[in-house]
Motif scaffolding. Structure first.
Motif, PDB file in Angstrom:
ATOM      1  N   ALA A  38     121.701  79.101   9.499  1.00 11.70           N
ATOM      2  CA  ALA A  38     122.333  78.151   8.582  1.00 11.70           C
ATOM      3  C   ALA A  38     122.330  78.649   7.146  1.00 11.70           C
ATOM      4  O   ALA A  38     123.209  78.290   6.351  1.00 11.70           O
ATOM      5  CB  ALA A  38     121.625  76.796   8.657  1.00 11.70           C
ATOM      6  N   GLY A 101     117.134  75.382   6.883  1.00 14.42           N
ATOM      7  CA  GLY A 101     118.217  74.687   6.200  1.00 14.42           C
ATOM      8  C   GLY A 101     119.317  75.653   5.800  1.00 14.42           C
ATOM      9  O   GLY A 101     119.243  76.857   6.040  1.00 14.42           O
ATOM     10  N   ALA A 104     125.055  72.946   7.492  1.00 15.59           N
ATOM     11  CA  ALA A 104     124.974  72.355   8.834  1.00 15.59           C
ATOM     12  C   ALA A 104     126.185  72.686   9.697  1.00 15.59           C
ATOM     13  O   ALA A 104     126.050  72.891  10.909  1.00 15.59           O
ATOM     14  CB  ALA A 104     124.803  70.840   8.725  1.00 15.59           C
ATOM     15  N   CYS A 108     126.197  74.671  13.156  1.00 15.15           N
ATOM     16  CA  CYS A 108     126.793  74.065  14.340  1.00 15.15           C
ATOM     17  C   CYS A 108     127.778  75.011  15.013  1.00 15.15           C
ATOM     18  O   CYS A 108     127.765  75.182  16.236  1.00 15.15           O
ATOM     19  CB  CYS A 108     127.474  72.757  13.956  1.00 15.15           C
ATOM     20  SG  CYS A 108     128.184  71.868  15.358  1.00 15.15           S
ATOM     21  N   ALA A 132     119.608  71.175   6.902  1.00 23.31           N
ATOM     22  CA  ALA A 132     120.763  71.395   7.773  1.00 23.31           C
ATOM     23  C   ALA A 132     120.361  71.605   9.218  1.00 23.31           C
ATOM     24  O   ALA A 132     121.085  71.230  10.142  1.00 23.31           O
ATOM     25  CB  ALA A 132     121.568  72.604   7.284  1.00 23.31           C
ATOM     26  N   MET A 135     120.156  68.072  10.324  1.00 22.48           N
ATOM     27  CA  MET A 135     121.444  67.384  10.270  1.00 22.48           C
ATOM     28  C   MET A 135     122.362  67.776  11.414  1.00 22.48           C
ATOM     29  O   MET A 135     123.168  66.963  11.889  1.00 22.48           O
ATOM     30  CB  MET A 135     122.125  67.682   8.936  1.00 22.48           C
ATOM     31  CG  MET A 135     121.360  67.185   7.715  1.00 22.48           C
ATOM     32  SD  MET A 135     121.947  67.935   6.185  1.00 22.48           S
ATOM     33  CE  MET A 135     123.582  67.175   6.047  1.00 22.48           C
ATOM     34  N   VAL A 136     122.255  69.019  11.886  1.00 13.83           N
ATOM     35  CA  VAL A 136     123.156  69.525  12.921  1.00 13.83           C
ATOM     36  C   VAL A 136     123.001  68.795  14.246  1.00 13.83           C
ATOM     37  O   VAL A 136     123.907  68.799  15.085  1.00 13.83           O
ATOM     38  CB  VAL A 136     122.939  71.048  13.102  1.00 13.83           C
ATOM     39  CG1 VAL A 136     121.618  71.335  13.815  1.00 13.83           C
ATOM     40  CG2 VAL A 136     124.101  71.692  13.848  1.00 13.83           C
ATOM     41  N   ILE A 141     128.033  64.803   9.853  1.00 20.22           N
ATOM     42  CA  ILE A 141     127.208  64.898   8.643  1.00 20.22           C
ATOM     43  C   ILE A 141     127.775  64.106   7.471  1.00 20.22           C
ATOM     44  O   ILE A 141     127.065  63.876   6.496  1.00 20.22           O
ATOM     45  CB  ILE A 141     126.997  66.359   8.218  1.00 20.22           C
ATOM     46  CG1 ILE A 141     128.335  67.049   7.890  1.00 20.22           C
ATOM     47  CG2 ILE A 141     126.246  67.117   9.302  1.00 20.22           C
ATOM     48  CD1 ILE A 141     128.174  68.413   7.243  1.00 20.22           C
ATOM     49  N   THR A 157     129.120  67.353  14.380  1.00 23.35           N
ATOM     50  CA  THR A 157     128.030  68.251  14.749  1.00 23.35           C
ATOM     51  C   THR A 157     127.645  68.005  16.213  1.00 23.35           C
ATOM     52  O   THR A 157     128.488  67.553  16.992  1.00 23.35           O
ATOM     53  CB  THR A 157     126.865  68.102  13.753  1.00 23.35           C
ATOM     54  OG1 THR A 157     126.725  66.731  13.336  1.00 23.35           O
ATOM     55  CG2 THR A 157     127.138  68.922  12.487  1.00 23.35           C
TER      56      THR A 157
END
Length: 222
Positions: A38, A101, A104, A108, A132, A135-136, A141, A157
């Motif tokens: 990421a 991080g 994201a 993905c 991230a 978050m993925v 997001i 995602t």
């Protein structure tokens, strides 16, 4: 798979104790793979020195440096170019995935391209995400966090958890990440959404969600 979704790594005793409980054995007896992918999609953190800091355990975000029995690197952008037998068994046998991080949507994209996204639901490992990397796992997001744009566009995602995450709440280096900004972001999301600060994590096992926090957070219901 078990998820421990953090904003900035394992930053306090509550998160550390939760991680050990999820592993069901000491960290010193557990093997880890770290995923820096990421970082390369985000202009603030990669490529370069910050990617090295994450991989080597020299970053300000405790993940790689927790005292694992072993730590390997799983670079998702490389996986499509090598045979699956070179990496699939490695992932299946690891105790924990440590996911950095960055961006994201970039993460993905490469989770899908590499085949890791298809493998994740069957793994017994603990998935520890940071920013991230957390978050993925969500359905999407939100426009607020779109940076790198995937070929098909959109903000979707992996949908491996049923909520979205606004990380780094009220962080001093991110003046835009206020609670009011999180409220505006959440108003545009279709499902449950959490705003979490760097002292907060979200634990998910078999769909059961628990917030682990020594800081502050908020759940926004649709």
């Amino acid at each position: 798979m078990k998820f421990l979704l953090t904003s900035a790594g394992i930053n306090n005793k509550s998160m550390h104790d939760t991680l050990v409980d999820m592993l069901d054995k000491p960290i010193a007896d557990s093997n880890a793979l770290c995923i820096p992918t990421a970082m390369y999609g985000h202009p603030w953190v990669g490529p370069g020195v910050k990617a090295w800091q994450f991989i080597s355990g020299n970053s300000e975000n405790p993940m790689v440096d927790l005292g694992w029995k072993s730590v390997g690197v799983l670079e998702l952008t490389a996986l499509p170019s090598i045979d699956e037998e070179r990496w699939v068994q490695l992932v299946q046998e690891t105790d924990v995935l440590l996911v950095s991080g960055g961006d994201a949507l970039y993460l993905c994209y490469w989770m899908r391209q590499s085949g890791l996204a298809d493998l994740l639901p069957s793994l017994q490992a603990v998935y520890v995400g940071m920013s991230a990397g957390s978050m993925v796992m969500a359905p999407n997001i939100g426009e607020y966090f779109v940076g790198w744009t995937p070929p098909g566009g959109g903000d979707e995602t992996l949908r491996l958890v049923n909520f979205s995450i606004f990380p780094h709440l009220d962080h001093e280096m991110l003046p835009g990440n206020t609670m009011s900004a999180a409220e505006r972001w959440a108003a545009g999301m279709q499902g449950p959404a959490y705003a979490i600060d760097d002292q907060t994590a979200i634990k998910v096992i078999d769909g059961a969600v628990e917030v682990i926090s020594e800081g502050h957070w908020k759940l926004f219901s649709p």
